[in-house]
Design an enzyme around this catalytic site. Structure first.
Site, PDB file in Angstrom:
ATOM      1  N   TYR A 168       0.866  -1.183   0.000  1.00 34.07           N
ATOM      2  CA  TYR A 168       0.000   0.000   0.000  1.00 34.07           C
ATOM      3  C   TYR A 168       0.899   1.229   0.000  1.00 34.07           C
ATOM      4  CZ  TYR A 168      -3.115   3.697   1.548  1.00 34.07           C
ATOM      5  OH  TYR A 168      -3.817   4.873   1.617  1.00 34.07           O
ATOM      6  N   GLU A 182      -3.268   7.542  -4.240  1.00 35.29           N
ATOM      7  CA  GLU A 182      -3.133   6.243  -3.566  1.00 35.29           C
ATOM      8  C   GLU A 182      -2.949   5.118  -4.579  1.00 35.29           C
ATOM      9  OE1 GLU A 182      -5.961   4.789  -0.257  1.00 35.29           O
ATOM     10  OE2 GLU A 182      -6.478   3.530  -1.973  1.00 35.29           O
TER      11      GLU A 182
END
Ligand code: GDP
Ligand code: MN
Length: 390
Positions: free
Chosen positions: A112, A200
């Site tokens: 992530y 993101e």
């Protein structure tokens, strides 16, 4: 082009985020967008995509994988079957108007990585976790220590120590320093140049050959910056399917749909006034169907358009208008209302409160509009409307 006046972050769809990633040299899979059930195998062949493929529903929401919005196809028959069931279906309450079809990637690990705007610290912040993918929310909730979090000094930019901290804190080690630094610099460029609130990548995939790949992407943009981001305006206009929102936006008005089916709409030149109008009406148990913010300096033609758009809302028969006439002059407003009411169909009422520049001239015009009731303040207007509905 004039700036849009109202802050409402724009959340790009995955394929749009990935177009920006590609522009910044961030590695993404070869892909194609499908918005039609016919001719799929030709489209895929023409784009040069090879099976196995991944089919991903393009909706502005995360967790698509768990909701059945990320599927895999080994051949044309499976691709057609998945397209038939997914395209134009509903996923988490949103209609799937587009599918992103990509070559299926091989995955060694899912990470992530994001850069977000930390409003408290007035700085960008980098978040990284070596256990990324669909369970990142659980990791954040149950095991926040597993997420490396580090501020970026906006004056000095993305320094090496940020990358080094991420490598060390997350346990992935310095072996990935160069690759992580490279992708972070690209993300940071995108973050700054597109006035992002969030960039993101989840998952950021480590492939079998150890290359990094952005498999999913989120880009949220501060819409105050849209006036200088024409390519993003194009994305936004393809997103919002509420026809009156789009119509109002073309005139640089903000149209906010509220309680569907209600009879009362409100309009003003300022969000504070609009909130007061809604609150006071709600207090009298009157729901508001929609609100329209005119912004500053509207001419009579634009006021007429705004009245027309608001009254076009299904079910609305009463429009409550409060105007403080500064740059927006009261006579222009009154003229605009008059023009709109001459064209309006059905039984509609305008309740209007005006104050400021050229008020008297405006009031004279209001008197000549049969459907208009003039009131002395917001409270007076709310009382007038309450009486109509009791
Ligand atoms: P989200 O659920 O909305 O976040 O959608 P993602 O695009 O992140 O996909 C969810 C999960 O599906 C990923 O975390 C992967 O595990 C899996 N996935 C998506 N695309 C691929 C792919 O190309 N190859 C493989 N092996 N898995 C994939
Ligand atoms: Mn994801």
């Amino acid at each position: 082009m004039k700036p849009y006046g109202v802050v409402n972050d724009l959340k790009l769809l995955e394929y749009q985020a990935k177009e920006l990633f590609a522009k910044y040299g961030i590695n993404v899979q070869k892909s194609e967008i499908i918005s039609d059930k016919a001719g799929i195998s030709e489209t895929i062949a023409f784009a040069g995509l090879e099976y196995p493929l991944v089919i991903k529903a393009q909706v502005q929401i995360g967790g698509r994988g768990k909701a059945g919005g990320v599927r895999f196809a080994e051949n044309t028959a499976q691709l057609q079957e998945i397209t038939d069931s997914l395209l134009f279906s509903e996923l988490k309450g949103l209609v799937v108007n587009k599918l992103l079809v990509e070559e299926k990637a091989d995955i060694k690990t899912e990470w992530y990585l994001s850069i977000l705007l930390d409003r408290d610290k007035k700085s960008p912040r980098v978040l990284f976790s070596a256990s990324g993918g669909v369970d990142i929310e659980e990791t954040a909730a149950n095991n926040p220590e597993a997420i490396a979090s580090v501020l970026v000094n906006p004056l000095t930019g993305l320094s090496d120590y940020v990358v080094r901290y991420v490598c060390s804190k997350s346990g992935i080690g310095d072996g990935y320093f160069d690759k992580l630094k490279d992708i972070l610099i690209r993300m940071y460029g995108l973050f700054l140049e597109y006035s992002c609130i969030l960039v993101e990548i989840n998952p950021l995939v480590v492939k079998e050959d150890d290359k990094l790949l952005a498999l999913d992407g989120k880009v949220d943009i501060d819409d105050s910056a849209l006036f200088r981001l024409p390519d993003v305006v194009k994305y936004r206009d393809s997103l919002d399917d509420h026809p009156l929102v789009v119509e109002a936006r073309l005139q640089r008005f903000l149209y906010i749909p509220l309680k569907t089916g209600s009879k009362v709409a409100v309009m003003s030149n300022g969000s504070g006034m609009i909130m007061s109008m809604i609150d006071l009406l709600n207090k009298e148990k009157i729901e508001v169907s929609c609100a329209l913010d005119l912004g500053g300096g509207a001419t009579s033609e634009r006021i007429a358009e705004a009245v027309r758009i608001t009254l076009a809302t299904p079910g609305v028969d009463t429009l409550f208008i409060c105007i403080f006439g500064g740059i927006t002059r009261c006579d222009e407003v009154a003229d605009g209302i008059k023009k709109a009411m001459e064209q309006a169909e059905g039984n509609k009422t305008i309740v209007i409160r005006m104050e400021g520049t050229n008020k008297n001239r405006g009031m004279e015009i209001i008197k000549t509009i049969p459907e208009a009731v003039s009131v002395t303040g917001i409270v007076d207007g709310v009382k007038t409307i309450t009486r109509r509905f009791s």
